[in-house]
Design a protein around this motif. Structure first.
Motif, PDB file in Angstrom:
ATOM      1  N   ASN A   1       7.564   7.192   7.076  1.00 20.59           N
ATOM      2  CA  ASN A   1       7.307   7.423   8.523  1.00 20.59           C
ATOM      3  C   ASN A   1       6.456   6.298   9.270  1.00 20.59           C
ATOM      4  OD1 ASN A   1       4.718   7.871   7.520  1.00 20.59           O
ATOM      5  ND2 ASN A   1       4.675   9.927   7.964  1.00 20.59           N
ATOM      6  N   VAL A   2       6.264   5.312   8.569  1.00 19.39           N
ATOM      7  CA  VAL A   2       5.212   4.255   9.154  1.00 19.39           C
ATOM      8  C   VAL A   2       5.818   3.640  10.479  1.00 19.39           C
ATOM      9  CG1 VAL A   2       6.330   2.454   7.906  1.00 19.39           C
ATOM     10  CG2 VAL A   2       3.903   2.154   8.749  1.00 19.39           C
ATOM     11  N   SER A   3       6.987   3.577  10.521  1.00 21.13           N
ATOM     12  CA  SER A   3       7.550   3.098  11.931  1.00 21.13           C
ATOM     13  C   SER A   3       7.255   3.825  13.258  1.00 21.13           C
ATOM     14  CB  SER A   3       9.363   3.132  11.938  1.00 21.13           C
ATOM     15  OG  SER A   3       9.672   2.152  10.784  1.00 21.13           O
ATOM     16  N   ALA A   4       6.910   5.034  13.075  1.00 18.01           N
ATOM     17  CA  ALA A   4       6.890   5.963  13.911  1.00 18.01           C
ATOM     18  C   ALA A   4       5.403   5.627  14.624  1.00 18.01           C
ATOM     19  CB  ALA A   4       6.688   7.583  13.623  1.00 18.01           C
ATOM     20  N   VAL A   5       4.352   5.230  13.853  1.00 17.44           N
ATOM     21  CA  VAL A   5       3.216   4.875  14.351  1.00 17.44           C
ATOM     22  C   VAL A   5       2.810   3.350  14.684  1.00 17.44           C
ATOM     23  CG1 VAL A   5       2.084   6.854  13.246  1.00 17.44           C
ATOM     24  CG2 VAL A   5       2.016   4.761  12.129  1.00 17.44           C
ATOM     25  N   ALA A   6       3.991   2.425  14.117  1.00 21.82           N
ATOM     26  CA  ALA A   6       3.765   0.990  14.166  1.00 21.82           C
ATOM     27  C   ALA A   6       3.297   0.398  15.433  1.00 21.82           C
ATOM     28  CB  ALA A   6       4.692   0.168  13.371  1.00 21.82           C
ATOM     29  N   ARG A   7       4.012   1.021  16.358  1.00 17.90           N
ATOM     30  CA  ARG A   7       3.976   0.309  17.697  1.00 17.90           C
ATOM     31  C   ARG A   7       2.600   0.676  18.453  1.00 17.90           C
ATOM     32  NH1 ARG A   7       5.740   3.609  22.535  1.00 17.90           N
ATOM     33  NH2 ARG A   7       6.551   5.586  21.808  1.00 17.90           N
ATOM     34  N   PHE A   8       2.137   1.819  18.087  1.00 20.75           N
ATOM     35  CA  PHE A   8       0.666   2.501  18.473  1.00 20.75           C
ATOM     36  C   PHE A   8      -0.265   1.647  18.026  1.00 20.75           C
ATOM     37  CE2 PHE A   8       3.568   6.347  18.922  1.00 20.75           C
ATOM     38  CZ  PHE A   8       3.589   6.126  20.155  1.00 20.75           C
ATOM     39  N   ALA A   9      -0.376   1.301  16.680  1.00 15.63           N
ATOM     40  CA  ALA A   9      -1.054   0.601  15.844  1.00 15.63           C
ATOM     41  C   ALA A   9      -1.008  -0.961  16.400  1.00 15.63           C
ATOM     42  CB  ALA A   9      -0.650   0.499  14.334  1.00 15.63           C
ATOM     43  N   ALA A  10      -0.033  -1.506  16.660  1.00 12.78           N
ATOM     44  CA  ALA A  10       0.040  -2.854  17.267  1.00 12.78           C
ATOM     45  C   ALA A  10      -0.622  -3.051  18.290  1.00 12.78           C
ATOM     46  CB  ALA A  10       1.482  -3.269  17.378  1.00 12.78           C
ATOM     47  N   ALA A  11      -0.701  -1.876  19.409  1.00 11.25           N
ATOM     48  CA  ALA A  11      -1.388  -1.801  20.625  1.00 11.25           C
ATOM     49  C   ALA A  11      -2.942  -1.784  20.434  1.00 11.25           C
ATOM     50  CB  ALA A  11      -0.608  -0.738  21.551  1.00 11.25           C
ATOM     51  N   GLY A  12      -3.266  -1.385  19.220  1.00  5.94           N
ATOM     52  CA  GLY A  12      -4.727  -1.069  18.881  1.00  5.94           C
ATOM     53  C   GLY A  12      -5.389   0.275  19.168  1.00  5.94           C
ATOM     54  N   THR A  13      -4.280   1.499  19.240  1.00  7.44           N
ATOM     55  CA  THR A  13      -4.623   2.907  19.653  1.00  7.44           C
ATOM     56  C   THR A  13      -4.321   3.554  18.431  1.00  7.44           C
ATOM     57  OG1 THR A  13      -2.457   3.353  20.367  1.00  7.44           O
ATOM     58  CG2 THR A  13      -4.083   2.547  21.954  1.00  7.44           C
ATOM     59  N   ARG A  14      -3.835   3.232  17.224  1.00  8.69           N
ATOM     60  CA  ARG A  14      -3.841   3.955  16.043  1.00  8.69           C
ATOM     61  C   ARG A  14      -4.368   2.924  14.803  1.00  8.69           C
ATOM     62  NH1 ARG A  14      -0.388   8.342  15.753  1.00  8.69           N
ATOM     63  NH2 ARG A  14      -1.037   8.584  13.720  1.00  8.69           N
TER      64      ARG A  14
ATOM     65  N   VAL B   1       0.970  -1.188  -0.053  1.00 13.67           N
ATOM     66  CA  VAL B   1      -0.084  -0.041   0.064  1.00 13.67           C
ATOM     67  C   VAL B   1       0.954   1.152  -0.114  1.00 13.67           C
ATOM     68  CG1 VAL B   1      -1.707   1.302   1.460  1.00 13.67           C
ATOM     69  CG2 VAL B   1      -2.042  -1.194   1.256  1.00 13.67           C
ATOM     70  N   GLN B   2       0.604   2.276  -0.906  1.00 11.92           N
ATOM     71  CA  GLN B   2       1.409   3.379  -1.000  1.00 11.92           C
ATOM     72  C   GLN B   2       1.420   4.265   0.129  1.00 11.92           C
ATOM     73  OE1 GLN B   2       0.057   4.891  -4.779  1.00 11.92           O
ATOM     74  NE2 GLN B   2       2.215   4.975  -5.553  1.00 11.92           N
ATOM     75  N   PHE B   3       0.278   4.495   0.543  1.00 10.45           N
ATOM     76  CA  PHE B   3       0.015   5.349   1.967  1.00 10.45           C
ATOM     77  C   PHE B   3      -1.215   5.291   2.246  1.00 10.45           C
ATOM     78  CE2 PHE B   3      -1.158   8.013  -2.190  1.00 10.45           C
ATOM     79  CZ  PHE B   3      -2.371   8.449  -1.651  1.00 10.45           C
ATOM     80  N   ALA B   4      -1.536   5.701   3.473  1.00 10.36           N
ATOM     81  CA  ALA B   4      -2.553   5.672   4.110  1.00 10.36           C
ATOM     82  C   ALA B   4      -2.900   6.994   4.881  1.00 10.36           C
ATOM     83  CB  ALA B   4      -2.710   4.763   5.364  1.00 10.36           C
ATOM     84  N   VAL B   5      -4.306   7.335   4.857  1.00 12.54           N
ATOM     85  CA  VAL B   5      -4.623   8.702   5.603  1.00 12.54           C
ATOM     86  C   VAL B   5      -5.249   8.338   7.041  1.00 12.54           C
ATOM     87  CG1 VAL B   5      -5.861  10.934   5.073  1.00 12.54           C
ATOM     88  CG2 VAL B   5      -5.161   9.565   3.223  1.00 12.54           C
ATOM     89  N   ASP B   6      -4.632   9.135   7.821  1.00 15.59           N
ATOM     90  CA  ASP B   6      -4.897   8.777   9.205  1.00 15.59           C
ATOM     91  C   ASP B   6      -5.705   9.683   9.856  1.00 15.59           C
ATOM     92  OD1 ASP B   6      -4.950   7.331  11.965  1.00 15.59           O
ATOM     93  OD2 ASP B   6      -3.051   7.865  12.223  1.00 15.59           O
ATOM     94  N   GLN B   7      -7.033   9.571  10.342  1.00 12.46           N
ATOM     95  CA  GLN B   7      -7.847  10.333  11.033  1.00 12.46           C
ATOM     96  C   GLN B   7      -7.887  10.293  12.271  1.00 12.46           C
ATOM     97  OE1 GLN B   7     -11.965   9.875  10.507  1.00 12.46           O
ATOM     98  NE2 GLN B   7     -11.815   8.273   9.183  1.00 12.46           N
TER      99      GLN B   7
END
Length: 336
Positions: A323-336, A276-282
């Motif tokens: 920049n995906v690494s900056a949010v990866a750990r939060f996504a793994a925790a189910g908060t992003r 996936v090229q990019f995602a738009v995070d709201q």
């Protein structure tokens, strides 16, 4: 706009409300998300919330991971504030409206609601206001929350987000984009595609699919890609649909790239791998958190974010391979 008055709470009232909450849990097994005891400071939080009851009513469909994030954020705020939170959802606008009316009948102290189909919510919101119940909006309905008389709104300006995606597609030199709408008539989704079409210099087509059937979504995208080989970009409006689009591209033998709105831990990995090229995070977790916390702040301190005239924006932010690494750990925790 006439705002409901923040209710006054006395010490006796707090004791009565707390006792009622305990009886509710012991006798009837009420459905509660994030009560005072959920966090390490549960006793203190319960004192702050004083048995305040909040209903979060969304248009989320069953099995949609996006709404799990919204719900988790709301539960976190409820635990912090000592709020008795109930969550209900229905993708059918009439059924969602009935859920709001149920919350009014339950005499909750505040309601947070999505306005995917604003017309269906007018009556229930008016009923809540007449009962003196403050209502805030989140996620859908950025153009409808003020006319509906809501106190505040937390979410993304979908038209702005769509235009930003159109600019992004120009940056990656796309020529023909397919915008996949998974819920016909949803004002937020329609605004995303319309915004994208305004700024994207290439061609844009909309494809309407049944978002409740993921196999059908994949099949419909694949069929369209086979039919029109000039499509070189598929833009979906939800994280799981982005992953379906990846499968569809493979099935169709297409060279189209995939971009999507929204984020979850599986989508993070797809961005990291380049599928996936990019995602738009709201930031859906943040939307749920802010909506519940805002109702608590209004009750306890009379605060109104944005002064009741401006929305509180939670996006858009682009998540790319850089920049995906900056949010990866939060996504793994189910908060992003």
């Amino acid at each position: 706009m006439n705002s409901p008055r923040p209710p006054h709470t006395s010490a006796r009232g707090l004791r009565v409300a707390a006792l009622a909450s305990v009886l509710c849990l012991l006798v009837s097994g009420c459905s509660v998300l994030g009560t005072a005891g959920d966090g390490p400071d549960g006793d203190a939080a319960g004192g702050r919330g004083g048995g305040m009851k909040v209903a979060l009513v969304t248009h989320g469909g069953k099995g949609d991971a996006f709404w799990d994030l919204v719900r988790k954020g709301a539960a976190t705020a409820a635990a912090k504030d000592g709020v008795d939170l109930t969550y209900a959802s229905d993708a059918d606008p009439a059924a969602q409206a009935a859920l709001v009316r149920d919350a009014v009948d339950d005499k909750v102290d505040g309601i947070a609601v999505t306005l995917a189909k604003p017309a269906a919510m007018r009556g229930p919101i008016a009923r809540a206001k007449a009962a003196g119940i403050p209502v805030v909006g989140l996620n859908s309905g950025i153009d409808a929350w003020r006319p509906a008389g809501l106190l505040e709104y937390f979410g993304q300006d979908e038209s702005v987000a769509g235009r930003a995606v159109g600019d992004k597609l120009d940056d990656v030199r796309a020529r023909h984009a397919l915008c996949v709408v998974h819920e016909r008539g949803n004002v937020a989704l329609e605004a995303r595609c319309a915004g994208m079409k305004k700024t994207f210099h290439g061609d844009t087509d909309n494809l309407y699919v049944d978002g409740s059937d993921m196999d059908a979504v994949t099949a419909a995208i694949a069929a369209r890609l086979r039919q029109d080989t000039s499509i070189d970009e598929v833009v979906t409006l939800g994280a799981q649909y982005g992953l379906s689009a990846v499968d569809a591209v493979r099935q169709a033998g297409s060279r189209a790239k995939v971009a999507t709105f929204d984020l979850n831990k599986n989508l993070v990995e797809a961005v990291r791998s380049g599928r996936v090229q990019f995602a738009v995070d709201q930031q859906p977790w943040l939307q749920g958190y802010l909506a519940v916390d805002a109702l608590w702040l209004y009750r306890t301190n009379g605060n109104v974010s944005g002064g009741g005239t401006a929305p509180v924006l939670t996006g858009p932010a682009f998540v790319t391979r850089l920049n995906v690494s900056a949010v990866a750990r939060f996504a793994a925790a189910g908060t992003r």
